[in-house]
Design a protein around this motif. Structure first.
Motif, PDB file in Angstrom:
ATOM      1  N   CYS A  44       0.810  -1.222   0.000  1.00 19.68           N
ATOM      2  CA  CYS A  44       0.000   0.000   0.000  1.00 19.68           C
ATOM      3  C   CYS A  44       0.840   1.268   0.000  1.00 19.68           C
ATOM      4  CB  CYS A  44      -0.945  -0.003   1.205  1.00 19.68           C
ATOM      5  SG  CYS A  44      -1.947  -1.487   1.371  1.00 19.68           S
ATOM      6  N   GLY A  45       1.949   1.223  -0.724  1.00 20.44           N
ATOM      7  CA  GLY A  45       2.795   2.399  -0.834  1.00 20.44           C
ATOM      8  C   GLY A  45       3.789   2.580   0.285  1.00 20.44           C
ATOM      9  N   LEU A  46       3.855   1.637   1.225  1.00 21.40           N
ATOM     10  CA  LEU A  46       4.760   1.733   2.373  1.00 21.40           C
ATOM     11  C   LEU A  46       5.817   0.640   2.299  1.00 21.40           C
ATOM     12  CD1 LEU A  46       2.107   2.220   5.211  1.00 21.40           C
ATOM     13  CD2 LEU A  46       3.299   4.001   3.920  1.00 21.40           C
ATOM     14  N   PHE A  47       7.060   1.003   2.547  1.00 22.16           N
ATOM     15  CA  PHE A  47       8.166   0.051   2.592  1.00 22.16           C
ATOM     16  C   PHE A  47       8.737   0.040   4.003  1.00 22.16           C
ATOM     17  CE2 PHE A  47      12.774  -0.631   2.658  1.00 22.16           C
ATOM     18  CZ  PHE A  47      12.866  -1.886   2.061  1.00 22.16           C
ATOM     19  N   LEU A  48       8.797  -1.142   4.605  1.00 20.30           N
ATOM     20  CA  LEU A  48       9.294  -1.299   5.969  1.00 20.30           C
ATOM     21  C   LEU A  48      10.601  -2.074   5.977  1.00 20.30           C
ATOM     22  CD1 LEU A  48       9.017  -1.318   9.121  1.00 20.30           C
ATOM     23  CD2 LEU A  48       7.683  -3.446   8.851  1.00 20.30           C
ATOM     24  N   ASP A  49      11.639  -1.449   6.528  1.00 21.43           N
ATOM     25  CA  ASP A  49      12.902  -2.134   6.823  1.00 21.43           C
ATOM     26  C   ASP A  49      12.939  -2.348   8.330  1.00 21.43           C
ATOM     27  OD1 ASP A  49      15.487  -2.892   7.444  1.00 21.43           O
ATOM     28  OD2 ASP A  49      16.470  -1.264   6.369  1.00 21.43           O
ATOM     29  N   TYR A  50      12.794  -3.619   8.756  1.00 19.92           N
ATOM     30  CA  TYR A  50      12.831  -3.908  10.191  1.00 19.92           C
ATOM     31  C   TYR A  50      14.081  -4.714  10.561  1.00 19.92           C
ATOM     32  CZ  TYR A  50      10.768  -8.521   8.992  1.00 19.92           C
ATOM     33  OH  TYR A  50      10.518  -9.766   8.484  1.00 19.92           O
ATOM     34  N   SER A  51      15.112  -4.614   9.715  1.00 22.50           N
ATOM     35  CA  SER A  51      16.332  -5.392   9.965  1.00 22.50           C
ATOM     36  C   SER A  51      17.119  -4.879  11.172  1.00 22.50           C
ATOM     37  CB  SER A  51      17.219  -5.388   8.723  1.00 22.50           C
ATOM     38  OG  SER A  51      17.639  -4.077   8.395  1.00 22.50           O
ATOM     39  N   LYS A  52      16.913  -3.601  11.543  1.00 22.49           N
ATOM     40  CA  LYS A  52      17.636  -3.044  12.692  1.00 22.49           C
ATOM     41  C   LYS A  52      16.855  -3.294  13.978  1.00 22.49           C
ATOM     42  CE  LYS A  52      20.065   0.680  10.194  1.00 22.49           C
ATOM     43  NZ  LYS A  52      19.334   0.811   8.904  1.00 22.49           N
ATOM     44  N   ASN A  53      16.445  -4.524  14.152  1.00 21.02           N
ATOM     45  CA  ASN A  53      15.757  -4.951  15.372  1.00 21.02           C
ATOM     46  C   ASN A  53      16.491  -6.115  16.005  1.00 21.02           C
ATOM     47  OD1 ASN A  53      13.007  -3.587  15.982  1.00 21.02           O
ATOM     48  ND2 ASN A  53      12.988  -3.824  13.746  1.00 21.02           N
ATOM     49  N   ARG A  54      16.412  -6.187  17.308  1.00 22.63           N
ATOM     50  CA  ARG A  54      17.112  -7.247  18.047  1.00 22.63           C
ATOM     51  C   ARG A  54      16.263  -8.518  18.021  1.00 22.63           C
ATOM     52  NH1 ARG A  54      19.228  -4.357  23.512  1.00 22.63           N
ATOM     53  NH2 ARG A  54      20.108  -6.446  23.837  1.00 22.63           N
ATOM     54  N   ILE A  55      16.154  -9.050  16.841  1.00 22.47           N
ATOM     55  CA  ILE A  55      15.292 -10.212  16.654  1.00 22.47           C
ATOM     56  C   ILE A  55      15.851 -11.053  15.521  1.00 22.47           C
ATOM     57  CG2 ILE A  55      13.728  -9.177  14.936  1.00 22.47           C
ATOM     58  CD1 ILE A  55      11.420 -10.456  16.637  1.00 22.47           C
ATOM     59  N   ASN A  56      15.606 -12.350  15.600  1.00 28.33           N
ATOM     60  CA  ASN A  56      15.985 -13.260  14.521  1.00 28.33           C
ATOM     61  C   ASN A  56      14.753 -14.026  14.065  1.00 28.33           C
ATOM     62  OD1 ASN A  56      15.559 -15.189  16.528  1.00 28.33           O
ATOM     63  ND2 ASN A  56      17.740 -15.444  16.955  1.00 28.33           N
ATOM     64  N   ASP A  57      14.936 -14.877  13.068  1.00 30.46           N
ATOM     65  CA  ASP A  57      13.787 -15.595  12.506  1.00 30.46           C
ATOM     66  C   ASP A  57      13.101 -16.475  13.539  1.00 30.46           C
ATOM     67  OD1 ASP A  57      13.960 -14.496   9.993  1.00 30.46           O
ATOM     68  OD2 ASP A  57      15.285 -16.056   9.206  1.00 30.46           O
ATOM     69  N   GLU A  58      13.889 -17.084  14.400  1.00 30.80           N
ATOM     70  CA  GLU A  58      13.296 -17.980  15.403  1.00 30.80           C
ATOM     71  C   GLU A  58      12.391 -17.207  16.354  1.00 30.80           C
ATOM     72  OE1 GLU A  58      14.635 -21.480  18.616  1.00 30.80           O
ATOM     73  OE2 GLU A  58      16.131 -20.057  17.825  1.00 30.80           O
ATOM     74  N   ALA A  59      12.847 -16.045  16.786  1.00 31.31           N
ATOM     75  CA  ALA A  59      12.033 -15.236  17.701  1.00 31.31           C
ATOM     76  C   ALA A  59      10.793 -14.696  16.999  1.00 31.31           C
ATOM     77  CB  ALA A  59      12.864 -14.095  18.267  1.00 31.31           C
ATOM     78  N   LEU A  60      10.936 -14.296  15.728  1.00 30.69           N
ATOM     79  CA  LEU A  60       9.781 -13.805  14.990  1.00 30.69           C
ATOM     80  C   LEU A  60       8.746 -14.906  14.797  1.00 30.69           C
ATOM     81  CD1 LEU A  60       8.450 -11.464  13.542  1.00 30.69           C
ATOM     82  CD2 LEU A  60       9.751 -12.067  11.486  1.00 30.69           C
ATOM     83  N   ASP A  61       9.201 -16.094  14.484  1.00 31.82           N
ATOM     84  CA  ASP A  61       8.277 -17.222  14.360  1.00 31.82           C
ATOM     85  C   ASP A  61       7.580 -17.507  15.692  1.00 31.82           C
ATOM     86  OD1 ASP A  61       8.882 -17.579  11.694  1.00 31.82           O
ATOM     87  OD2 ASP A  61      10.403 -19.138  12.052  1.00 31.82           O
ATOM     88  N   ALA A  62       8.326 -17.377  16.785  1.00 26.65           N
ATOM     89  CA  ALA A  62       7.740 -17.622  18.107  1.00 26.65           C
ATOM     90  C   ALA A  62       6.691 -16.557  18.444  1.00 26.65           C
ATOM     91  CB  ALA A  62       8.836 -17.640  19.172  1.00 26.65           C
ATOM     92  N   ASN A 468      12.697   0.726  13.374  1.00 29.72           N
ATOM     93  CA  ASN A 468      12.104   0.426  12.082  1.00 29.72           C
ATOM     94  C   ASN A 468      12.255   1.662  11.207  1.00 29.72           C
ATOM     95  OD1 ASN A 468      10.785  -2.161  12.873  1.00 29.72           O
ATOM     96  ND2 ASN A 468       9.591  -0.817  14.211  1.00 29.72           N
ATOM     97  N   THR A 469      12.392   1.467   9.910  1.00 29.52           N
ATOM     98  CA  THR A 469      12.376   2.589   8.980  1.00 29.52           C
ATOM     99  C   THR A 469      11.260   2.366   7.965  1.00 29.52           C
ATOM    100  OG1 THR A 469      14.752   2.980   9.213  1.00 29.52           O
ATOM    101  CG2 THR A 469      13.661   3.936   7.302  1.00 29.52           C
ATOM    102  N   LEU A 470      10.370   3.354   7.877  1.00 29.72           N
ATOM    103  CA  LEU A 470       9.251   3.308   6.945  1.00 29.72           C
ATOM    104  C   LEU A 470       9.467   4.369   5.870  1.00 29.72           C
ATOM    105  CD1 LEU A 470       6.483   2.867   9.589  1.00 29.72           C
ATOM    106  CD2 LEU A 470       6.537   1.494   7.495  1.00 29.72           C
ATOM    107  N   LEU A 471       9.556   3.923   4.622  1.00 29.35           N
ATOM    108  CA  LEU A 471       9.715   4.820   3.488  1.00 29.35           C
ATOM    109  C   LEU A 471       8.464   4.778   2.622  1.00 29.35           C
ATOM    110  CD1 LEU A 471      13.350   3.902   2.322  1.00 29.35           C
ATOM    111  CD2 LEU A 471      12.666   5.679   3.950  1.00 29.35           C
ATOM    112  N   PHE A 472       8.169   5.910   1.974  1.00 29.69           N
ATOM    113  CA  PHE A 472       7.057   5.956   1.032  1.00 29.69           C
ATOM    114  C   PHE A 472       7.419   6.973  -0.044  1.00 29.69           C
ATOM    115  CE2 PHE A 472       6.283   7.614   5.229  1.00 29.69           C
ATOM    116  CZ  PHE A 472       6.113   8.983   5.057  1.00 29.69           C
ATOM    117  N   GLU A 473       6.878   6.782  -1.225  1.00 25.54           N
ATOM    118  CA  GLU A 473       7.251   7.626  -2.360  1.00 25.54           C
ATOM    119  C   GLU A 473       6.972   9.092  -2.066  1.00 25.54           C
ATOM    120  OE1 GLU A 473       8.831   8.821  -5.855  1.00 25.54           O
ATOM    121  OE2 GLU A 473       8.891   6.785  -5.030  1.00 25.54           O
TER     122      GLU A 473
END
Length: 549
Positions: A44-62, A468-473
């Motif tokens: 919907c016109g929003l781009f989210l970069d959430y890589s700068k979070n203290r989380i990994n795939d296992e924690a996100l799945d949990a 988190n960084t949210l970019l939009f056009e």
């Protein structure tokens, strides 16, 4: 131990958090340069970069497992289908119906509400067009060029902030002024610069009795009458958004100029309704409709996207992660765009009024943290004040950075500087600066080793601060609609996990009731027995200073 904290999914997350806390994001990025590609989502016109979070795939799945253990998907669907998920007031929660552009019926208590919603949108369109083309005139025959929108809470904050955020899209057919504070200085300052013959006053109150809103409207009415208008002229200069048609017509408002409100729309979710009429008046109906369409598309995304690619879900899960497993007590919003500077205040009400609760849906007192404190300011101003605490304070404060890639009438130098600060701050929060780096920076100084060590210690920044960084056009009406709806649904996600009713606000209601009682006390219409000793003392001092001469 509560039901939530006794879940195996909660226990697993606690264990994962303890394992992750010693790790530093700087090392994760060094070990895996592709991390940002894996931790991004777009809709919907929003781009989210959430890589700068203290989380990994296992924690996100949990976290996703925890959401499902709390029956998230079924509760989400219950909201959209009109079930009475506001259990303390026995109401549906259907702000999403106000921006529903599908042809589907939507039933509440056996009645399809969509015809009434569409009729109201048609009424907003018709009124806006009549105002803009000069067809709608005041009692002296002059077109109305000034609008004073009076409300409080969601009926004020939403329209005001959306109108400010979309300033480049203003049509300039009318000027819209917003008043909420019952402090008489505000309403008097606004009215002082206006001609009553060219002014339209809009009063927004579901009950037509909200203390602050009614008093400000009465003040505007007296101003109108003092200027030369008569009681019968009120009908051409005052309109209302209210469920109390009787009170509004007794005030003098024409019944045709009363726009409806429904009990299945809470105040902080009401900008999509006729409460948003000032947005339409400022921007034109087409832009108001685009705002609704952006929100509608985010609703669809929220309903249909896989949880791991779902913007509101991702933000909501990260919020739970930090609030409950990292003891983060607040969350900061940092819009790097001047016109979006009001967003932190809007989300503050949305989040804190919704999830500032300490009792679960069944009435169990919680034994875990719920809604965080939401705050923030526009970039780059905050960098020269409170960013210091985020960088070097010992309290974890997750951040959302927001930036449009392009702005109206763009000055490339200004916008590049703005973007560089936005990206640089998120990098600095994640990366930090080690003691050794700071010590090396002082190598050319004349300091002795002990002094270098001391100063280097002060300059050291631990980093590992999530964002988190949210970019939009660009921030057009469509994008703003999707952005606001995204935050609405983020709040819902967290409320479901915490098992809260995110749609009542009894704390707000208590303040209203006691405020009315105190006003009676100030006016000498309530006995001293009604108040505690401190409150009565304050009332006495106020009465003594403001006693009639």
């Amino acid at each position: 131990m509560s039901r939530l904290t006794s879940l195996p999914e909660w226990t697993k997350l606690s264990e994962l958090a303890q394992a992750i806390k010693p790790a530093h994001m700087r090392d994760w990025f060094n070990d895996d340069p592709s991390r940002p590609e894996k931790m991004q989502a777009e809709a919907c016109g929003l781009f989210l970069d959430y890589s700068k979070n203290r989380i990994n795939d296992e924690a996100l799945d949990a976290l996703i497992d925890l959401a499902r253990a709390q029956d998230f998907e079924a509760r989400r669907d219950a909201m959209f289908n009109g079930s009475h998920i506001n259990t303390t007031e026995g109401r549906a929660v259907l702000h999403t119906a106000l921006r529903n552009f599908s042809a589907d019926e939507l039933h509440v208590n056996g009645e399809d509400v969509m015809p009434a919603v569409r009729n109201t949108l048609d009424k907003i369109r018709t009124f806006t067009e009549a105002l803009h083309n000069g067809e709608y005139k005041g009692y002296t025959g002059k077109p109305l060029k000034q609008v004073v929108s009076i409300g409080i809470g969601g009926s004020f904050l939403g329209p005001k902030i959306m109108t400010e955020a979309l300033k480049p899209y203003h049509q300039h057919a009318v000027d819209v002024h917003f008043v909420a504070n019952v402090d008489g200085c505000h309403i008097k300052d606004v009215l002082a610069g206006l001609d009553h013959e060219e002014t339209l006053v809009m009063m927004s109150s579901k009950s037509f009795s909200t203390q602050e809103t009614l008093q400000n409207t009465q003040t505007a009415k007296q101003w109108f009458l003092d200027g030369g208008g008569k009681q019968e002229d009120i009908a051409k200069h005052f309109i209302a958004v209210s469920s109390n048609v009787k009170a509004a017509t007794e005030f003098g408002i024409d019944e045709d100029n009363i726009f409806p409100m429904w009990d299945w729309v809470g105040g902080r979710y009401s900008l999509w309704s006729a409460i948003g009429l000032p947005i339409s008046m400022a921007l034109g109906y087409e832009h108001f409709e685009a705002l609704l369409k952006g929100a509608h598309d985010m609703d669809t995304h929220f309903q249909e996207a896989p949880l791991k690619d779902n913007l509101p879900v991702l933000l909501g899960l990260l919020g739970v992660w930090y609030r409950n497993f990292f003891d983060a007590q607040s969350h900061v919003l940092l819009p790097y765009y001047h016109y979006l500077r009001g967003l932190p205040a809007y989300v503050q009400q949305l989040d804190m009024e919704s999830n500032g609760k300490g009792v679960t849906q069944p009435g169990e007192v919680v034994d875990y943290a719920t809604g965080p404190v939401i705050w923030g300011s526009e970039g780059t101003n905050g960098q020269h004040s409170f960013h210091q605490l985020i960088h070097q304070g010992n309290t974890l404060i997750p951040a959302d950075f927001l930036l449009p890639l392009t702005v109206p009438n763009q000055d490339d130098t200004h916008h590049a500087m703005l973007a560089s600060n936005c990206f640089g701050q998120s990098q600095a929060l994640m990366q930090g600066k080690t003691f050794d780096e700071c010590y090396a920076d002082l190598s050319d100084s004349d300091m002795e080793a002990s002094e270098r060590e001391r100063i280097a210690q002060h300059k050291t920044m631990p980093g590992n601060k999530p964002s988190n960084t949210l970019l939009f056009e660009k921030l057009d009406p469509y994008t703003l609609g999707s952005l606001v709806a995204m935050y609405e649904h983020k709040v819902f996600v967290q409320g479901v996990i915490w098992d809260l009713n995110s749609f009542d606000q009894w704390g707000v209601e208590l303040g209203k009731v006691l405020g009315n009682q105190v006003l009676d006390g100030i006016n000498g219409e309530q006995s001293a027995d009604a108040f505690d000793a401190s409150t009565q003392q304050l009332i006495d001092r106020f009465r003594a200073r403001n006693a009639p001469e």
